[in-house]
Design an enzyme around this catalytic site. Structure first.
Site, mmCIF file in Angstrom:
data_model
loop_
_atom_site.group_PDB
_atom_site.id
_atom_site.type_symbol
_atom_site.label_atom_id
_atom_site.label_comp_id
_atom_site.label_asym_id
_atom_site.label_seq_id
_atom_site.Cartn_x
_atom_site.Cartn_y
_atom_site.Cartn_z
ATOM 1 C CE1 TYR A 83 -3.868 -1.823 4.751
ATOM 2 C CE2 TYR A 83 -3.550 0.514 4.063
ATOM 3 C CZ TYR A 83 -3.897 -0.919 3.739
ATOM 4 O OH TYR A 83 -4.012 -1.321 2.652
ATOM 5 C CE LYS A 128 -2.042 -4.294 3.402
ATOM 6 N NZ LYS A 128 -2.320 -5.530 2.462
ATOM 7 C CB SER A 133 -0.831 -0.097 1.398
ATOM 8 O OG SER A 133 -1.693 1.077 1.461
#
Ligand code: UDP
Length: 317
Positions: free
Chosen positions: A139, A143, A115
């Site tokens: 998040y 990643k 991402s």
């Protein structure tokens, strides 16, 4: 060639399954359906409704598999700020388990959904793959941790891998079985929320005081079909012992208000909005430099914001 698609019942995974099947690949799916939908699974696919957190499910899913496209994971910035341990467990531990089981099963090819959130607030835009990685939310941190894990795995166990750093994925695919589109409950993504906006319940614009031309956040939107095309090109270009990282976007930025304008054009009326506070964890501007994917993968996105909005709108009917 049989591909294990983890997260193959989600929005992006189900689109990948459809396109891969149409190109002659055989498919296995591992998905716990926590956010995906089992009704997207086409006939003839080996579907294991199971979890990355259970070794037995992973071992079963990897039988007869030549390569893995790993989409499964938690993917909401706001939720990750509230539940960082959940993101650590599902994303990081789940991916660790997958790599371990791939090693035990002798599967050496991996394409991973990374991402743009790995970069955090960028120092320069457009963002290159060599840019500093300082995620602004859990998040993005998960990643990035997985990307690092894959780099180590390529060095130590010679796997052939690519991490694809998605910017904002949008649009939908009309398959033979109907539209494959975003079906999140609740929906947090901008384009579906804008298209569902009503006078009574107008879409919220998260921050109108950002340091951008119109004060709203700028993002780089890429059509899900173009995105999957890049996955297939990445898969076909994998090399043992090498972990490549590619940004996937369009190379152009659209502010939240610009997206609302594009959606208003597609809908044929002015979509109502309401200015609201900033959302936790959001960087102001994310725009990809996509030259690496263009030159090394011979890939280029072909569907612009108008197509993304029109396809999403069509998928509602
Ligand atoms: N956004 C917004 N209202 C919404 C959903 C999103 O203003 O209802 C903004 C959000 O703050 C971000 C951009 O739209 O700047 C894209 O958000 P989205 O959740 O679609 O994707 P993300 O950038 O988080 O991956």
């Amino acid at each position: 060639m049989r591909i294990l698609v983890t997260g193959g019942t989600g929005y992006i995974g189900a689109t990948a399954v459809d396109i891969l099947l149409s190109q002659g690949y055989e498919i296995s799916i591992l998905d716990d359906c926590s956010t995906g939908h089992a009704d997207t699974v086409p006939a003839g696919v080996n579907f294991i409704q199971g979890s990355l957190l259970r070794a037995g499910d992973l071992a079963q899913a990897l039988v007869g598999v030549d390569a893995v496209i790993h989409f499964a994971g938690k993917s909401l910035v706001g939720e990750s700020v509230e539940k960082p341990e959940l993101y650590q467990e599902v994303n990081v531990q789940g991916s660790r388990n997958l790599l371990n089981q791939m090693h035990m099963s002798g599967v050496t090819k991996l394409v991973f959904s990374s991402s743009a959130a790995t970069y955090g607030e960028p120092e320069h835009v457009p963002i290159l793959e060599s840019a500093a990685t300082n995620p602004t939310n859990p998040y993005g941190a998960t990643k990035l941790a997985i990307d690092h894990m894959i780099t180590a795995e390529a060095a130590s166990r010679q796997i052939a891998a690519a991490s694809l750093r998605y910017f904002n994925v949008a649009g939908a695919l009309k398959s033979k079985r109907g539209w494959l589109a975003e079906r999140h409950y609740p929906e947090t993504h901008l384009i579906p929320n804008v298209l569902r906006s009503t006078k009574e319940n107008p879409v919220k614009i998260f921050g109108s005081d950002w340091p951008t031309a119109d004060g709203t956040c700028v993002r780089d939107y890429v059509h899900v079909v173009d995105l999957i095309d890049a996955h297939i090109k990445a898969l076909e270009s994998l090399r043992p012992g090498v972990h490549e990282i590619y940004n996937l976007g369009s190379g152009d930025g659209y502010s939240v208000r610009a997206v609302v304008a594009a959606a208003s054009k597609a809908a044929g009326f002015d979509i109502p909005t309401v200015d609201s506070p900033r959302r936790a964890g959001d960087p102001a501007v994310l725009i990809a430099d996509i030259n690496k994917a263009k030159t090394k993968l011979n890939w280029a996105p072909t569907r612009g914001i108008d197509v993304m909005v029109a396809d999403t709108l069509a998928s509602f009917s």
